[in-house]
Scaffold this active site. Structure first.
Site, PDB file in Angstrom:
ATOM      1  N   LYS A 285       0.840  -1.190   0.000  1.00  0.00           N
ATOM      2  CA  LYS A 285       0.000   0.000   0.000  1.00  0.00           C
ATOM      3  C   LYS A 285       0.881   1.249   0.000  1.00  0.00           C
ATOM      4  O   LYS A 285       1.892   1.310   0.686  1.00  0.00           O
ATOM      5  CB  LYS A 285      -0.903   0.017   1.235  1.00  0.00           C
ATOM      6  N   GLU A 371     -18.964  -9.447   8.797  1.00  0.00           N
ATOM      7  CA  GLU A 371     -20.031  -8.912   9.633  1.00  0.00           C
ATOM      8  C   GLU A 371     -20.993  -9.991  10.113  1.00  0.00           C
ATOM      9  O   GLU A 371     -21.513  -9.919  11.243  1.00  0.00           O
ATOM     10  CB  GLU A 371     -20.807  -7.834   8.867  1.00  0.00           C
ATOM     11  N   ARG A 399     -25.222  -6.428   5.790  1.00  0.00           N
ATOM     12  CA  ARG A 399     -24.704  -7.709   5.321  1.00  0.00           C
ATOM     13  C   ARG A 399     -24.973  -8.828   6.327  1.00  0.00           C
ATOM     14  O   ARG A 399     -24.836  -9.997   5.997  1.00  0.00           O
ATOM     15  CB  ARG A 399     -23.199  -7.598   5.065  1.00  0.00           C
TER      16      ARG A 399
END
Length: 641
Positions: A285, A371, A399
């Site tokens: 990243k 989740e 979700r």
């Protein structure tokens, strides 16, 4: 504003077809210019930076090798797609990212043919890619589908559900596992790149296929030994046994920033005749921009910044954020109660639980992008006597709705849902808006749903949730800063289902849920100035409703207006149901509900979004005046005409 970089090669690339005209030795320069252009653009607009910088070379290579848009390139999550947007015909608008009327910060089908599938939530790319690949297979079309999924997104079960069915897509499916954080493979070097190139080549694949056919003719024990030897050899050198068991041919790991390694492997995979392939690419990243490399978390999402120094623009000093207030209040509750634990689904910083984790590391659980698991895990903790707080964004909690229903509500377990990013969220747009949580939670038996009007109320609601043991309870609060009210030294336990009157009037009653209370007070001032005395009530609870308060206000006022930061079916619908059941409108009472319009609102500054929705003082006053001019009882929507 930063100066635009010098990009002579990138200037020749409008769409990927232009990119494919370049010579391979020119791609390194193109990638460097692409990275410079992205840094410059995000310096102006703000947005997601580190993840996009990490896939510049990968983006370049994918569009160079594959025939996009006929080959479908599907980005998981989507916040890594800025380089992709620059080279797919949208460079002239890249400095409108996340602005009103500008480019979305995520992939969006309506925006470009190069965005075949919208993605702002994670772990959907492989499922979608299988759909594209199978559709092409059934239609006899040649196109491939390429899913780019980060290692963090692989923590979601949906990714594995998809991979379990990947064989249906055959060689039309390519999955790029972008490993930029978890370090799930050994360090990448020249040897692993060489091996990846070899095992993805057609001669190797043909040789392996011949070996398979030969092994199948052997007695079963010998055939099984040959298969295991092949898997073991490649698993030892490169990893990937798990993916092989799921039906993929595994290639990697390879250096995702080395185009000399990427291009040959992608070309081999493009031309392969075997089944689905997974390429394990290792990236970093923020690659190529020192400030982002040094602090990947800080530069994941950024404000406007100085390109030279990396220094981000600082917001003016003001009230604390709702997220910060929640975190501080929860830590205070945890000091008093050792049974309080906190759960996050890969968002410790976004939910404020990073601070909680520093103080209570053994009582903090980051379950990754999962989740569904987070909610059922919380249910198990609650069933065993703990007091779990599941801190999840409103849009992400969607979700796990099945788990909220079956594992929490039906069993009446005291899970505390801290719902961050409730209401509209500005630049992140419709995919991240917390529009539906009141609607989808307040319909459930046993559920208590609270909404904080300001930061002080949020402190009281955290305490109320902490001590509430009679079933599930949710508290919702928005993104951004509070309004500047003093925080209580000692939190109060709110009476469940009881609202409060914050201003007394006689003709108009405004019933507010959540942080629209401030706009309701402004509207009341303006109505009073026109001789229309207004009462303002903070309902506090969408469920259970304060029925006594609502009956009283309906009986003593001519117009009742509800206002909330949520979609149709929320507190306004519940008030209307109560009024209908009890005949509260029979005497000519006019009830109007203000809520979010029945559209997915585009990105913009939150105040503009709420004004567009009619959920500001202007919208309230306009609604009241229209109701008073209308002789019959009715209901109007929230969007301003």
């Amino acid at each position: 504003m930063s100066e635009r970089p010098f990009t002579p090669l990138l200037d020749t690339v409008i769409v990927p077809a232009d990119l494919r005209k370049l010579k391979p030795e020119q791609l390194r320069q193109l990638a460097e210019e692409l990275r410079a252009e992205m840094i410059s653009a995000v310096g102006v607009t703000g947005g997601h930076l580190g993840s996009g910088l990490g896939v510049v070379e990968l983006t370049t290579a994918l569009h160079y090798v594959f025939d996009t848009p006929d080959d479908k390139l599907i980005w998981d999550v989507g916040h890594q797609c800025y380089p992709h947007k620059i080279i797919t015909g949208r460079r002239d608008r890249i400095r409108t990212l996340r602005q009103g009327g500008g480019l979305s910060g995520f992939t969006q089908r309506a925006e470009s043919e190069y965005d075949p599938f919208g993605a702002a939530h994670s772990s959907t790319s492989i499922s979608a890619a299988i759909g594209f690949a199978v559709a092409n297979k059934l239609a006899g079309k040649p196109g491939k589908a390429i899913a780019v999924i980060g290692d963090g997104s692989m923590s979601a079960g949906m990714a594995y559900e998809a991979m379990n069915n990947a064989e249906q897509a055959g060689n039309r499916l390519v999955v790029i596992l972008n490993d930029n954080d978890m370090s799930i493979a050994p360090p990448v070097g020249g040897l692993s790149a060489y091996l990846a190139r070899i095992v993805s080549s057609r001669p190797f694949l043909s040789l392996r296929d011949l070996a398979k056919k030969f092994a199948n003719k052997l007695p079963r024990p010998l055939a099984e030994a040959a298969r295991k030897t092949d898997e073991f050899a490649r698993g030892m050198t490169m990893g990937g046994t798990l993916f092989e068991e799921l039906g993929f041919y595994y290639v990697g790991p390879i250096d995702g920033h080395n185009l000399d390694h990427l291009i040959p492997v992608l070309e081999n995979v493009r031309d392969a005749k075997d089944g689905p392939v997974l390429i394990h690419v290792v990236t970093k990243k923020g690659h190529g921009y020192a400030p982002a490399e040094a602090a990947a978390d800080k530069y994941h999402g950024v404000q406007k910044f100085d390109v030279i120094t990396g220094e981000q623009a600082k917001a003016p000093a003001g009230p604390p954020s709702y997220t910060g207030v929640f975190a501080k209040a929860l830590m205070a509750e945890a000091e008093r109660d050792p049974t309080i634990v906190a759960i996050t689904a890969a968002m410790p910083g976004g939910t404020g639980l990073d601070k909680f984790q520093q103080k209570f590391p053994e009582r903090t659980f980051d379950v990754g992008i999962a989740e569904q698991h987070a909610v059922t895990f919380a249910a198990g903790l609650a069933a065993q006597g703990m007091r779990p707080f599941a801190a999840i964004y409103s849009t992400f909690l969607q979700r796990a709705y099945d788990q909220v229903v079956h594992d929490v509500a039906i069993q009446n377990l005291p899970v505390r849902f801290a719902i961050d990013r409730a209401g509209l969220v500005g630049a992140d747009g419709s995919t991240h808006a917390g529009s539906f949580d009141v609607t989808y939670l307040a319909t459930l038996p046993n559920m208590v749903v609270m909404a904080a009007a300001d930061e002080a109320e949020l402190v009281h609601m955290v305490h109320t949730a902490a001590v509430y043991d009679d079933g599930p309870i949710a508290l919702r609060y928005p993104r951004g800063n509070g309004i500047g009210v003093a925080l209580p030294e000692t939190p109060q336990q709110l009476e469940i289902g009881k609202g409060r009157i914050v201003r007394e009037g006689k003709k108009v009653a405004i019933l507010s849920l959540g942080t629209r209370l401030e706009e309701a007070m402004k509207a009341a001032d303006r109505l009073d100035a026109q001789g229309l005395s207004a009462t303002v009530a903070d309902l506090r609870f969408a469920k259970p409703l304060d029925q006594a308060l609502i009956r009283k206000l309906c009986a003593t006022h001519e117009v009742v207006v509800t206002i909330e930061e949520g979609a149709v079916g929320g507190v306004g619908a519940h008030v209307l149901t109560l009024a209908s059941d009890e005949g509260l409108t029979d005497a000519g009472l006019k009830i109007r509900t203000l809520r979010l319009p029945d559209i997915f609102q585009a990105q913009d500054k939150p105040e503009k979004q709420y004004a567009e929705a009619g959920l500001d003082a202007d919208g309230i006053v306009e609604t009241v005046l229209k109701a008073l001019r209308h002789n019959s009882v009715g209901v109007i929507g929230g969007a301003r005409a």
